[in-house]
Design a protein around this motif. Structure first.
Motif, PDB file in Angstrom:
ATOM      1  N   ALA A 100       5.820 -23.780 -54.979  1.00 27.85           N
ATOM      2  CA  ALA A 100       5.711 -22.698 -55.971  1.00 27.85           C
ATOM      3  C   ALA A 100       4.255 -22.326 -56.224  1.00 27.85           C
ATOM      4  O   ALA A 100       3.915 -21.148 -56.331  1.00 27.85           O
ATOM      5  N   VAL A 101       3.377 -23.335 -56.292  1.00 27.87           N
ATOM      6  CA  VAL A 101       1.954 -23.041 -56.496  1.00 27.87           C
ATOM      7  C   VAL A 101       1.406 -22.263 -55.314  1.00 27.87           C
ATOM      8  O   VAL A 101       0.674 -21.283 -55.477  1.00 27.87           O
ATOM      9  N   THR A 155     -10.581 -28.045 -48.600  1.00 30.63           N
ATOM     10  CA  THR A 155      -9.923 -27.129 -47.659  1.00 30.63           C
ATOM     11  C   THR A 155     -10.878 -26.742 -46.536  1.00 30.63           C
ATOM     12  O   THR A 155     -10.495 -26.709 -45.356  1.00 30.63           O
ATOM     13  N   ARG A 156     -12.121 -26.447 -46.891  1.00 27.68           N
ATOM     14  CA  ARG A 156     -13.107 -26.091 -45.859  1.00 27.68           C
ATOM     15  C   ARG A 156     -13.370 -27.279 -44.932  1.00 27.68           C
ATOM     16  O   ARG A 156     -13.474 -27.131 -43.710  1.00 27.68           O
ATOM     17  N   GLY A 157     -13.460 -28.484 -45.517  1.00 27.86           N
ATOM     18  CA  GLY A 157     -13.692 -29.667 -44.695  1.00 27.86           C
ATOM     19  C   GLY A 157     -12.540 -29.946 -43.744  1.00 27.86           C
ATOM     20  O   GLY A 157     -12.750 -30.317 -42.579  1.00 27.86           O
ATOM     21  N   ALA A 173      -4.236 -31.473 -53.575  1.00 29.07           N
ATOM     22  CA  ALA A 173      -5.575 -31.085 -54.039  1.00 29.07           C
ATOM     23  C   ALA A 173      -5.697 -29.565 -54.125  1.00 29.07           C
ATOM     24  O   ALA A 173      -6.266 -29.026 -55.083  1.00 29.07           O
ATOM     25  N   GLU A 174      -5.172 -28.859 -53.133  1.00 25.71           N
ATOM     26  CA  GLU A 174      -5.238 -27.395 -53.157  1.00 25.71           C
ATOM     27  C   GLU A 174      -4.443 -26.832 -54.328  1.00 25.71           C
ATOM     28  O   GLU A 174      -4.872 -25.866 -54.981  1.00 25.71           O
ATOM     29  N   GLY A 188      -6.498 -27.183 -57.422  1.00 25.84           N
ATOM     30  CA  GLY A 188      -7.537 -26.162 -57.464  1.00 25.84           C
ATOM     31  C   GLY A 188      -6.999 -24.810 -57.878  1.00 25.84           C
ATOM     32  O   GLY A 188      -7.639 -24.083 -58.657  1.00 25.84           O
ATOM     33  N   THR A 189      -5.824 -24.473 -57.396  1.00 26.01           N
ATOM     34  CA  THR A 189      -5.212 -23.187 -57.763  1.00 26.01           C
ATOM     35  C   THR A 189      -4.873 -23.152 -59.247  1.00 26.01           C
ATOM     36  O   THR A 189      -5.103 -22.145 -59.923  1.00 26.01           O
ATOM     37  N   VAL A 190      -4.309 -24.241 -59.760  1.00 28.47           N
ATOM     38  CA  VAL A 190      -3.983 -24.317 -61.190  1.00 28.47           C
ATOM     39  C   VAL A 190      -5.246 -24.176 -62.042  1.00 28.47           C
ATOM     40  O   VAL A 190      -5.262 -23.456 -63.051  1.00 28.47           O
ATOM     41  N   LEU A 191      -6.320 -24.836 -61.637  1.00 28.43           N
ATOM     42  CA  LEU A 191      -7.567 -24.761 -62.397  1.00 28.43           C
ATOM     43  C   LEU A 191      -8.134 -23.344 -62.373  1.00 28.43           C
ATOM     44  O   LEU A 191      -8.571 -22.823 -63.403  1.00 28.43           O
TER      45      LEU A 191
END
Length: 380
Positions: free
Chosen positions: A105-106, A247-249, A358-359, A362-365
């Motif tokens: 959902a996120v 994500t970049r790493g 983790a992603e 980050g989206t929630v934040l």
């Protein structure tokens, strides 16, 4: 299934029971579900049957039975029990399925995760005095209620301060309509929008104005600019930036996020140490499934409910506290279960699952900061 999903599922069951004439009672505007207390049955509990018993002229246990029949077969609901005088207790499907549904959902909803339509029938007007904290609070409240489907307008009793626009504040009208926002403690004399912008910048100024409850003193000192753990705003934004860096790493290492597969008993590949328990602890019962990930998963699942609560109570500070909790849980998870492989280690399914979590954090934040009118930079 998230708590917000479960609440809507129970509400649909009530409507269906009323439509089928199995229950003669007014349909409530919303249904509240809460996590089961320690020692209770199931994952969540709901008292809607007790709420409807009197208007339905039925025993609460009978109302609960009627609703159980209509909820038990819903996707995501594993078991529904009736406890006590008529409480409904829900056990959701296997945690791996529920967790993956939240992460999916996120990913699908992005920054709009947690937005809804609970206030879709409301047209709201907020009025405030010509004072910077009142203006920023009204702006944040408008963002919150619009995210829940309401229509909203904001007015000020005098002409706006031109510097408010630099703080992201919009005022639709001027005058004195009937429903002012109350209980907002003004900033100290001299702390105008222009002064705060010059000293703190827009993001730190908004956080300092919105993080305390409206009746508490706003914290507007230089500590808002400190780039360290003692500054909650920095921790929240650093957690977001760190999630984006992961994500970049991962891209440089040639892998992407993938939520844990259904039925995987240890989707994040955590060791006993990650659970905070020694191996001997497992002899007395089942091994915990996701250990250090659990607090973060639960906070992400509860995020829609936190946003709706903040909108209903006109309380942006609740969003700020929610983001602080997510950031804290993110770092605890990140430190126990690194999403990127170390040294010559090859990326595994556990790394992909950790990266997905983790992603999502980050989206929630980023989404929560956006509702507060604060930027979420990808680099700090």
């Amino acid at each position: 299934m998230t708590p917000a999903d479960l609440s809507r599922t129970v509400l649909r069951a009530v409507r269906r029971a009323v439509d089928e004439d199995a229950l003669r009672a007014p349909v409530p505007a919303r249904v509240r579900v809460e996590r089961t207390r320690p020692g209770g049955s199931g994952d969540y509990a709901c008292a809607v049957a007790l709420q409807l018993a009197r208007p339905a002229a039925l025993p609460a246990l009978e109302v609960a039975r009627i609703l159980r029949e209509r909820v038990a077969s819903e996707p995501g609901v594993g078991r529904v029990e009736i406890t006590g005088p008529g409480f409904l207790s829900f056990t959701l499907d296997a945690p791996a399925e529920s967790d993956r549904a939240v992460l999916d959902a996120v990913r699908e909803q992005g920054l709009a995760y947690g937005h809804g339509d609970a206030l879709r029938d409301e047209t709201l007007r907020f009025h405030h005095v010509r004072e910077v904290r009142a203006a920023v609070t009204a702006d944040a409240v408008r963002r919150l209620v619009i995210a829940q489907g309401a229509r909203a307008r904001v007015s000020c009793d005098e002409t706006s301060d031109p510097d408010w626009a630099r703080l992201g504040v919009t005022v639709d009208a001027h005058g004195t309509p009937p429903a002012p926002l109350t209980g907002i403690r003004p900033v100290p004399a001299g702390a105008t929008a222009g002064e705060l912008l010059e000293r703190l910048g827009p993001d730190a100024a908004r956080w300092g104005l919105l993080r305390p409850a409206g009746h508490d003193r706003a914290v507007l000192g230089p500590e808002l600019l400190v780039q360290g753990e003692a500054n909650p705003l920095f921790r929240v934004r650093y957690a977001h930036a760190r999630a984006r860096a992961l994500t970049r790493g991962a891209a440089l290492l040639g892998f992407t996020a993938e939520p844990a597969a259904y039925g995987d008993p240890t989707p994040y590949g955590e060791s006993h140490a990650a659970y905070g328990e020694g191996p001997a602890a497992y002899g007395a019962g089942p091994v915990p499934r996701v250990g250090a990930a659990r607090p973060l998963l639960d906070l992400i699942a509860d995020h829609p409910g936190a946003l709706l609560s903040a909108a209903r109570h006109r309380a942006p500070d609740r969003v700020a506290r929610q983001l602080e909790a997510v950031a804290h849980a993110f770092f605890g998870f990140h430190d126990s279960c690194p999403p990127l492989p170390a040294g010559d280690e090859k990326p595994s399914a556990a790394h992909r699952a950790r990266l997905a979590l983790a992603e999502a954090a980050g989206t929630v934040l980023a989404g929560g900061l956006s509702l507060l009118g604060i930027r979420a930079p990808e680099h700090l």
